[in-house]
Design a protein around this motif. Sequence first.
Motif, PDB file in Angstrom:
ATOM      1  N   HIS A 196       0.801  -1.221   0.000  1.00 18.36           N
ATOM      2  CA  HIS A 196       0.000   0.000   0.000  1.00 18.36           C
ATOM      3  C   HIS A 196       0.839   1.280   0.000  1.00 18.36           C
ATOM      4  CE1 HIS A 196      -3.371  -2.583   0.631  1.00 18.36           C
ATOM      5  NE2 HIS A 196      -3.020  -2.914   1.851  1.00 18.36           N
TER       6      HIS A 196
ATOM      7  N   LEU B  22      -0.202   5.205  -1.138  1.00 20.00           N
ATOM      8  CA  LEU B  22      -0.307   6.216  -0.088  1.00 20.00           C
ATOM      9  C   LEU B  22       0.589   7.408  -0.403  1.00 20.00           C
ATOM     10  CD1 LEU B  22      -0.343   3.917   3.058  1.00 20.00           C
ATOM     11  CD2 LEU B  22      -2.183   5.434   2.326  1.00 20.00           C
TER      12      LEU B  22
ATOM     13  N   LEU C  56      -6.190   6.227   1.882  1.00 15.22           N
ATOM     14  CA  LEU C  56      -5.573   6.520   3.173  1.00 15.22           C
ATOM     15  C   LEU C  56      -5.855   5.438   4.198  1.00 15.22           C
ATOM     16  CD1 LEU C  56      -6.166  10.364   3.645  1.00 15.22           C
ATOM     17  CD2 LEU C  56      -4.170   9.192   2.694  1.00 15.22           C
TER      18      LEU C  56
ATOM     19  N   ARG D  16      -6.011   2.300   3.754  1.00 12.47           N
ATOM     20  CA  ARG D  16      -5.404   1.002   3.449  1.00 12.47           C
ATOM     21  C   ARG D  16      -4.308   0.629   4.434  1.00 12.47           C
ATOM     22  NH1 ARG D  16      -4.804   1.432  -3.190  1.00 12.47           N
ATOM     23  NH2 ARG D  16      -7.048   1.713  -3.634  1.00 12.47           N
ATOM     24  N   GLY D  17      -3.719   1.620   5.083  1.00  5.76           N
ATOM     25  CA  GLY D  17      -2.660   1.317   6.025  1.00  5.76           C
ATOM     26  C   GLY D  17      -3.141   1.017   7.434  1.00  5.76           C
TER      27      GLY D  17
END
Length: 354
Positions: free
Chosen positions: A190, A194, A315, A317-318
């Motif tokens: 990711h 990002l 955003l 995804r982390g």
Amino acid sequence: MTRTVCIVGAGAAGVGAAYALGDADVDVTILEKSRGVCGRAATRRRNGCRYDHGANYLKDADERTVELVEDLGGDGLVAFDDPVWTFDADGRVSESDRDPETKYTWEDGVTQLAKRLLARAETEVRRETRVERIQRGSGREHVDEDANGDRWYLVDTDGGSHGPFDAVVLTPPAPQTAGLLAETKWHSEHLPALREAVGAVRYRTIHSVMLHYPFEVDVPYYALVNTDSEHDIGWLSREECKRGHVPDGESLLVVQMAPHWSEQHYDDPLSETADAVAAKVAELMDDDRLTEFDWTDDQGWRYAQPNSGANEEILRRGESDGLFFAGDWVAGEGRVHLALWNGVGVGERIGESL
């Protein structure tokens, strides 16, 4: 086992996240690059005056904002509803047709928002600590190679190491957050997306100039705002409208110059810009006395307001690995209450995930 969270930045978003985690079984540490808190909602003191020279106030945007402000305590709270009028590129001032909104600050300044929230959260704030890089990896100090662990470590510009943390919240303006992501060591699919999403957010630059006068300015408005983005002045407000900010019989104007002017003159010394700004103010307010101030101050805000927000789906995804983002650039608009509640929302998600 008590979990640990690191928040980078003690602005409205970072403080909001800490406040939301106040009742959770979580140890929260904030790393703040400056000596103060509340970020661009900033207050200074000089010659018996207090002035909010970044974000000027907190607005009564919704019921929860009003409830929060009032819950933080009425001592020193300043609520005022003096109107904001408009002006165009030619400097024509018009009375606003909007109903006046209630605006909040405190006698000690708008930074009280962060100070009072932090007092509730009992959060450790490590000031004058500028984060240089982030790593998800092993517990060895300053490790650069092993980024496969499940906890986060941060290194500041003085070489100090902070961690381990189960989650990290990045709240600086998007360009500064993009710089941190460029130095992040984290083996995740990711990370490239990002970096791209955060790096795409652009900000407007604003240069604030404060002008003090030993006399009262008698006008029927608190502030003037330019509506067409073509005047050299973007915003002009009167600190004397806020109880406890300016001694009686004096005036203090906060003049926020438009982005095009601010970028062109960002590095000019105040000795050169103050007279030019005062001349523009005198013309706009139709008062020649305003060319002669008795003291002045300024502050450049390189990243004052975001032009838009980042893609929130990217955003998030982390978050499964404990990396979160918060701020006005996540909310999509440069407003204190939006940054605050965006941070609160992130803090609530962290509390649920840990």
